[in-house]
Design a protein around this motif. Structure first.
Motif, PDB file in Angstrom:
ATOM      1  N   PRO A   1     -65.991 -31.602   9.093  1.00 25.20           N
ATOM      2  CA  PRO A   1     -67.055 -31.900  10.058  1.00 25.20           C
ATOM      3  C   PRO A   1     -66.554 -32.215  11.464  1.00 25.20           C
ATOM      4  O   PRO A   1     -67.303 -32.053  12.421  1.00 25.20           O
ATOM      5  N   ASP A   2     -65.300 -32.650  11.583  1.00 21.75           N
ATOM      6  CA  ASP A   2     -64.766 -32.992  12.897  1.00 21.75           C
ATOM      7  C   ASP A   2     -63.791 -31.953  13.432  1.00 21.75           C
ATOM      8  O   ASP A   2     -63.093 -32.197  14.419  1.00 21.75           O
ATOM      9  N   LEU A   3     -63.744 -30.765  12.801  1.00 21.63           N
ATOM     10  CA  LEU A   3     -62.786 -29.733  13.201  1.00 21.63           C
ATOM     11  C   LEU A   3     -63.499 -28.395  13.402  1.00 21.63           C
ATOM     12  O   LEU A   3     -63.599 -27.582  12.478  1.00 21.63           O
ATOM     13  N   PRO A   4     -64.021 -28.143  14.600  1.00 29.33           N
ATOM     14  CA  PRO A   4     -64.655 -26.836  14.859  1.00 29.33           C
ATOM     15  C   PRO A   4     -63.629 -25.723  14.726  1.00 29.33           C
ATOM     16  O   PRO A   4     -62.437 -25.911  14.977  1.00 29.33           O
ATOM     17  N   THR A   5     -64.126 -24.565  14.331  1.00 28.99           N
ATOM     18  CA  THR A   5     -63.208 -23.500  13.923  1.00 28.99           C
ATOM     19  C   THR A   5     -63.687 -22.152  14.429  1.00 28.99           C
ATOM     20  O   THR A   5     -64.884 -21.867  14.429  1.00 28.99           O
ATOM     21  N   ILE A   6     -62.732 -21.328  14.863  1.00 29.90           N
ATOM     22  CA  ILE A   6     -62.992 -19.928  15.201  1.00 29.90           C
ATOM     23  C   ILE A   6     -62.162 -19.075  14.253  1.00 29.90           C
ATOM     24  O   ILE A   6     -60.956 -19.285  14.100  1.00 29.90           O
ATOM     25  N   THR A   7     -62.800 -18.128  13.602  1.00 26.50           N
ATOM     26  CA  THR A   7     -62.122 -17.246  12.650  1.00 26.50           C
ATOM     27  C   THR A   7     -61.799 -15.923  13.331  1.00 26.50           C
ATOM     28  O   THR A   7     -62.678 -15.309  13.932  1.00 26.50           O
ATOM     29  N   TYR A   8     -60.550 -15.491  13.246  1.00 23.84           N
ATOM     30  CA  TYR A   8     -60.146 -14.273  13.937  1.00 23.84           C
ATOM     31  C   TYR A   8     -59.790 -13.127  12.995  1.00 23.84           C
ATOM     32  O   TYR A   8     -59.519 -12.012  13.444  1.00 23.84           O
TER      33      TYR A   8
ATOM     34  N   PRO B   1     -60.824 -26.358  19.191  1.00 25.91           N
ATOM     35  CA  PRO B   1     -61.065 -25.737  17.881  1.00 25.91           C
ATOM     36  C   PRO B   1     -59.793 -25.136  17.307  1.00 25.91           C
ATOM     37  O   PRO B   1     -58.855 -24.778  18.038  1.00 25.91           O
ATOM     38  N   LEU B   2     -59.775 -25.046  16.001  1.00 28.00           N
ATOM     39  CA  LEU B   2     -58.689 -24.391  15.296  1.00 28.00           C
ATOM     40  C   LEU B   2     -59.016 -22.915  15.124  1.00 28.00           C
ATOM     41  O   LEU B   2     -60.180 -22.528  14.967  1.00 28.00           O
ATOM     42  N   TYR B   3     -57.980 -22.091  15.147  1.00 25.53           N
ATOM     43  CA  TYR B   3     -58.125 -20.662  14.871  1.00 25.53           C
ATOM     44  C   TYR B   3     -57.598 -20.395  13.467  1.00 25.53           C
ATOM     45  O   TYR B   3     -56.508 -20.840  13.106  1.00 25.53           O
ATOM     46  N   LYS B   4     -58.354 -19.661  12.679  1.00 27.59           N
ATOM     47  CA  LYS B   4     -57.947 -19.421  11.301  1.00 27.59           C
ATOM     48  C   LYS B   4     -58.362 -18.033  10.831  1.00 27.59           C
ATOM     49  O   LYS B   4     -59.237 -17.384  11.413  1.00 27.59           O
ATOM     50  N   ARG B   5     -57.701 -17.582   9.778  1.00 29.62           N
ATOM     51  CA  ARG B   5     -58.146 -16.417   9.021  1.00 29.62           C
ATOM     52  C   ARG B   5     -59.124 -16.882   7.957  1.00 29.62           C
ATOM     53  O   ARG B   5     -59.087 -18.028   7.544  1.00 29.62           O
ATOM     54  N   GLU B   6     -59.970 -15.973   7.511  1.00 30.89           N
ATOM     55  CA  GLU B   6     -60.935 -16.291   6.458  1.00 30.89           C
ATOM     56  C   GLU B   6     -60.688 -15.374   5.266  1.00 30.89           C
ATOM     57  O   GLU B   6     -60.428 -14.181   5.432  1.00 30.89           O
TER      58      GLU B   6
ATOM     59  N   SER C   1     -65.712  -9.047  17.519  1.00 30.03           N
ATOM     60  CA  SER C   1     -66.628 -10.077  17.039  1.00 30.03           C
ATOM     61  C   SER C   1     -66.021 -11.455  17.215  1.00 30.03           C
ATOM     62  O   SER C   1     -64.831 -11.662  16.961  1.00 30.03           O
ATOM     63  N   LEU C   2     -66.863 -12.390  17.650  1.00 29.32           N
ATOM     64  CA  LEU C   2     -66.520 -13.804  17.656  1.00 29.32           C
ATOM     65  C   LEU C   2     -67.089 -14.403  16.383  1.00 29.32           C
ATOM     66  O   LEU C   2     -68.301 -14.410  16.180  1.00 29.32           O
ATOM     67  N   LEU C   3     -66.222 -14.894  15.530  1.00 25.35           N
ATOM     68  CA  LEU C   3     -66.660 -15.471  14.261  1.00 25.35           C
ATOM     69  C   LEU C   3     -66.522 -16.985  14.307  1.00 25.35           C
ATOM     70  O   LEU C   3     -65.438 -17.515  14.514  1.00 25.35           O
ATOM     71  N   THR C   4     -67.643 -17.632  14.132  1.00 26.99           N
ATOM     72  CA  THR C   4     -67.647 -19.078  14.039  1.00 26.99           C
ATOM     73  C   THR C   4     -68.729 -19.455  13.038  1.00 26.99           C
ATOM     74  O   THR C   4     -69.235 -18.612  12.310  1.00 26.99           O
ATOM     75  N   GLY C   5     -69.075 -20.695  12.983  1.00 23.49           N
ATOM     76  CA  GLY C   5     -70.107 -21.130  12.057  1.00 23.49           C
ATOM     77  C   GLY C   5     -69.964 -22.606  11.779  1.00 23.49           C
ATOM     78  O   GLY C   5     -68.980 -23.241  12.184  1.00 23.49           O
ATOM     79  N   PHE C   6     -70.949 -23.144  11.086  1.00 24.73           N
ATOM     80  CA  PHE C   6     -71.031 -24.597  10.944  1.00 24.73           C
ATOM     81  C   PHE C   6     -71.219 -25.016   9.493  1.00 24.73           C
ATOM     82  O   PHE C   6     -71.650 -26.123   9.208  1.00 24.73           O
ATOM     83  N   SER C   7     -70.867 -24.125   8.561  1.00 22.89           N
ATOM     84  CA  SER C   7     -70.828 -24.509   7.159  1.00 22.89           C
ATOM     85  C   SER C   7     -69.529 -25.257   6.895  1.00 22.89           C
ATOM     86  O   SER C   7     -68.542 -25.122   7.638  1.00 22.89           O
ATOM     87  N   LEU C   8     -69.523 -26.044   5.828  1.00 20.34           N
ATOM     88  CA  LEU C   8     -68.368 -26.875   5.494  1.00 20.34           C
ATOM     89  C   LEU C   8     -67.810 -26.480   4.129  1.00 20.34           C
ATOM     90  O   LEU C   8     -68.525 -25.890   3.306  1.00 20.34           O
TER      91      LEU C   8
END
Length: 458
Positions: free
Chosen positions: A190-197, A395-400, A418-425
């Motif tokens: 919840p305290d770590l916003p994330t962008i998936t690349y 934000p952290l950058y991560k693979r999904e 595409s910019l991939l983000t989201g707010f699911s946990l």
């Protein structure tokens, strides 16, 4: 743009009760794409979203037919021809709710307990779709959008988006954009916003084995006839070696390796072995030798059995030697692997290893390509700044590890990243009983998307 930003944020804060009510309405429609009985519900879900887009002032809104569920389209081109165009992607279909007995409340009657809203689709991804719509509603109604916006919301992502590539090619001109926003990802905490690349691809198969032409008495024929269930178990066991690597011929030939710099970046993610043990409830972890859990689940290919069936599975005993055995097997693929390539490899494995006492067939049920996107574009920086503004941390950058086929289609067909983000946990239990969305995080997500849209003005 500062005045628009402030007014949009105030609008979003003041309309949270209405936003929640609308999300619950959409959730109440059981848009299950894998079940033909829910085709009418998919129609209703598409029309509900189309009506919402019309309500917030989008133009040329339509539910566009495919050979599967409709795609919802709408646009706002008020920013003019000199402004960039953003294509917002989402999906309105959901997974089945089974097993129903595991739910603590009705899966399609959204129920709030504490800060969480429980329902099928609350997190994946009706909550994310509506967060995007609410953010655009807030900015559009309080000063105007600085970019042109198009929506493409599909109804078959959960079964592999089988018709979306054709739709994207046929509607290439209509969908033309400079970049895409895809909120079908999530946050690490919840305290770590994330962008998936990067996303893994998918190849999903059904393997069927047949032995005798009917079920046999295991006392009379056991030991004389090859048992398809035994044979299928042997074949599946042989698909991994002692280092937990997949043994299909040539499986790793096209795999793009993780370089030293990327492995160092992934090591910064707070997703160690303890994280995976806590999230899964597994007693110990398992996986390919030489890689960390986060590398295995995002940057390396896998092969997993998703279902098995053979013989008698009812109460008590029945000494049957089954005539047939079936397994559903999925492979998660990484960039440069293709579903077609691993299909050939699976067939070759079966040809080389299946015993002549059984016949077999392999059917590909669904597929989706892997993708990887740039991390240093102007849009990515605008999104990063927006997330940092709301959460107060970079934000952290991560693979999904999952698959979103449209990302690769947009790259290949539209030429759009595409910019991939989201707010699911991680604990949202997507695809499982008691799926939920954490409402404070979702509300922060709406604010972050407002900041992002306003940042694009610069």
């Amino acid at each position: 743009m500062a005045d628009t930003r402030e007014k949009a944020l105030q609008y979003a804060a003041g309309n949270r009760p209405q936003f929640l009510k609308q999300l619950k309405e959409l959730i109440s429609i059981p848009t299950i794409s894998t079940d033909p009985e829910h085709v009418p519900d998919l129609k209703r879900g598409a029309e509900w979203i189309a009506d919402k887009l019309r309500q917030i002032g989008l133009e040329n809104v339509a539910t566009m037919p495919t050979d599967g569920p409709d795609v919802v389209y709408g646009e706002s081109m008020e920013a003019g021809p000199d402004a960039p165009t953003m294509l917002v992607y989402g999906h309105y279909d959901v997974q089945p709710a089974d097993p129903l007995e595991m739910w603590e409340s009705e899966p399609f009657e959204a129920t709030q307990r504490g800060d969480n809203l429980y329902a099928r689709g609350a997190s994946d991804m009706k909550g994310q779709v509506m967060a995007s719509i609410f953010a655009i509603e807030a900015v559009k109604g309080n000063g105007g959008l600085p970019v042109n916006v198009k929506f493409m919301i599909e109804g078959e992502e959960e079964v592999g988006s089988g018709n979306l590539e054709v739709f994207t090619r046929e509607q290439k001109e209509l969908l033309a954009c400079d970049f895409a926003l895809n909120p079908d990802a999530g946050m690490i905490a919840p305290d770590l916003p994330t962008i998936t690349y990067a996303l893994r691809g998918l190849a999903y198969f059904e393997i069927n084995l047949t032995g005798p032409n009917h079920d046999l008495h295991s006392g009379q024929y056991g030991g004389a006839v090859r048992n398809p269930a035994n044979e299928l178990a042997r074949l599946i066991a042989g698909m991994h070696d002692e280092k937990r690597r997949v043994t299909l011929p040539g499986f790793y030939d096209s795999v793009r390796a993780l370089d030293k710099a990327e492995r160092a970046e992934l090591s910064r993610l707070p997703m160690d072995e303890e994280f995976y043990l806590k999230q899964t409830g597994a007693p110990v972890l398992w996986g390919e030798e030489g890689y960390t859990p986060v590398e295995r689940t995002s940057g390396r290919p896998t092969l997993d059995v998703n279902g098995l069936f053979s013989g008698y599975t009812g109460e008590g005993s029945k000494t049957v030697l089954p005539a047939k055995a079936m397994a559903k097997v999925s492979m998660r693929l990484v960039p440069d692997q293709t579903p077609e390539e691993v299909h050939e490899q699976l067939v070759q494995y079966m040809e080389e290893n299946a015993h002549p006492g059984v016949t077999w067939e392999v059917e590909m049920l669904s597929k989706g390509p892997a993708s990887i996107s740039a991390r240093d574009s102007a849009e990515s920086k605008a999104l990063s700044a927006a997330l940092e503004t709301v959460w107060g941390v970079r934000p952290l950058y991560k693979r999904e590890g999952g698959t979103i086929p449209i990302v690769a289609y947009m790259q290949n067909v539209l030429g759009a990243e595409s910019l991939l983000t989201g707010f699911s946990l991680p604990d949202d239990a997507i695809h499982s009983p008691n799926e939920k969305v954490h409402l404070p995080t979702l509300y922060k997500g709406i604010d972050a998307l407002i900041h992002f849209i306003c940042n694009l003005a610069g």
